[in-house]
Design an enzyme around this catalytic site. Sequence first.
Site, PDB file in Angstrom:
ATOM      1  CE  LYS A   1     -13.236  16.454 -56.325  1.00 20.06           C
ATOM      2  NZ  LYS A   1     -13.628  17.435 -57.334  1.00 20.06           N
TER       3      LYS A   1
ATOM      4  N   GLY B   1      -9.329  11.861 -59.479  1.00 24.90           N
ATOM      5  CA  GLY B   1      -8.695  10.551 -59.686  1.00 24.90           C
ATOM      6  C   GLY B   1      -7.292  10.512 -59.101  1.00 24.90           C
TER       7      GLY B   1
ATOM      8  CB  ALA C   1      -8.975   8.334 -55.997  1.00 27.47           C
TER       9      ALA C   1
ATOM     10  CG  ASP D   1      -9.972  17.605 -54.415  1.00 25.41           C
ATOM     11  OD1 ASP D   1     -10.508  18.491 -53.751  1.00 25.41           O
ATOM     12  OD2 ASP D   1      -9.931  17.579 -55.661  1.00 25.41           O
TER      13      ASP D   1
HETATM   14  O1  C5P Z   1      -4.494  21.240 -53.781  1.00 23.03           O
HETATM   15  P1  C5P Z   1      -4.348  20.825 -55.189  1.00 23.03           P
HETATM   16  O2  C5P Z   1      -2.963  20.304 -55.507  1.00 23.03           O
HETATM   17  O3  C5P Z   1      -5.396  19.883 -55.646  1.00 23.03           O
HETATM   18  O4  C5P Z   1      -4.533  22.140 -56.034  1.00 23.03           O
HETATM   19  C1  C5P Z   1      -4.184  22.213 -57.396  1.00 23.03           C
HETATM   20  C2  C5P Z   1      -4.254  23.659 -57.837  1.00 23.03           C
HETATM   21  O5  C5P Z   1      -5.626  24.088 -57.861  1.00 23.03           O
HETATM   22  C3  C5P Z   1      -3.572  24.648 -56.910  1.00 23.03           C
HETATM   23  O6  C5P Z   1      -2.216  24.778 -57.236  1.00 23.03           O
HETATM   24  C4  C5P Z   1      -4.355  25.915 -57.177  1.00 23.03           C
HETATM   25  O7  C5P Z   1      -3.942  26.515 -58.375  1.00 23.03           O
HETATM   26  C5  C5P Z   1      -5.755  25.412 -57.401  1.00 23.03           C
HETATM   27  N1  C5P Z   1      -6.586  25.422 -56.170  1.00 23.03           N
HETATM   28  C6  C5P Z   1      -7.017  26.637 -55.666  1.00 23.03           C
HETATM   29  N2  C5P Z   1      -7.797  26.663 -54.546  1.00 23.03           N
HETATM   30  C7  C5P Z   1      -8.160  25.519 -53.935  1.00 23.03           C
HETATM   31  C8  C5P Z   1      -7.741  24.278 -54.434  1.00 23.03           C
HETATM   32  C9  C5P Z   1      -6.949  24.265 -55.569  1.00 23.03           C
HETATM   33  O8  C5P Z   1      -6.707  27.704 -56.219  1.00 23.03           O
HETATM   34  N3  C5P Z   1      -8.939  25.577 -52.846  1.00 23.03           N
END
Ligand code: C5P
Length: 303
Positions: free
Chosen positions: A11, A106, A109, A141
């Site tokens: 993406k 990635g 995905a 994501d």
């Molecule tokens: O949700 P995901 O595991 O992809 O997020 C990874 C890290 O990115 C989170 O632990 C956080 O530190 C940061 N993040 C954030 N705000 C978001 C998405 C991700 O702070 N909306």
Amino acid sequence: MSARTVRAPAKINLHLGVGAPREDGFHPLETVYQAVGLHDDLTAREADTWSVEVEVPDWMRGIALPTVEDNIVTRAATLLARHHGIEPTGSVHVTKSIPVAGGMAGGSADAAAALVALDRLWGVETSDDDLLRIAAELGSDVPFALLGGTALGTGRGELVEPVVDTGTWWWVAVPSHEGLSTPAVYRHFDQLHPGAPAVPPPADDLLAALAVGDVLALAETLRNDLQDAAVDLRPELGALLERGRSEGALRGLVSGSGPTCVFLCDSADGARAVAGALGDDTRHPVVLVANGAVAGAHLVTYG
Ligand code: C5P
């Protein structure tokens, strides 16, 4: 022996409006995702135990990959199996083409591909709502990787709904050899923007450009609030973004939390020309061309 192969896309965030961190530490987002034609393929085969094997192209060799225990594919299998009260079993093979830790989702995905493949392999017929809920638990994501196309993401990015997109868009993507940590980029965003608004900046102008398919308007309205944090952590990205522009791209943008940079071009030929010019630079030998929007995680084997 039964096997299921699922293809899942990378993406790009065409708009990534970021607000001040919430109490749970996540940042509220208003984002517009587009799935682009760079894919990871995941094959799940019946087995008595659980295993994950990841195959990378030559240019990704040397980049750190998660172990089987902390691989997001294993987490996806564990959550899906728990939801159905069964043991996760299977032999999974992932063929990667999406840059690792590059800001193109990635890992997300692969998680989405695993949910779709294992749902079929195990014959558990998870409802769409449950699949999206489990996806959101795996990462912000991941629901979008199931949905694909072009979509508005809100909440922490996990609440997704399709938007009108009448264009075909051509992108050049330039990965870096070393990934960037998403949490580190968000932390740096907080340092650079202590006064970030509680409500993230809206995507209205960009959505209007997508609806009419106007590439110049899209180029003008692309926005990534994490870009200055990513460029501050990796100053060489600033020069790369400039270079893409001078080689004919309409606009360059850091993809998500980076460090992959993407360049919007006016046509397929335009994208190939920009890719050719950028590919001459030994500092970033890998240059990819992809179009969007494409489908989310989908089965490519039947039977
Ligand atoms: O949700 P995901 O595991 O992809 O997020 C990874 C890290 O990115 C989170 O632990 C956080 O530190 C940061 N993040 C954030 N705000 C978001 C998405 C991700 O702070 N909306």
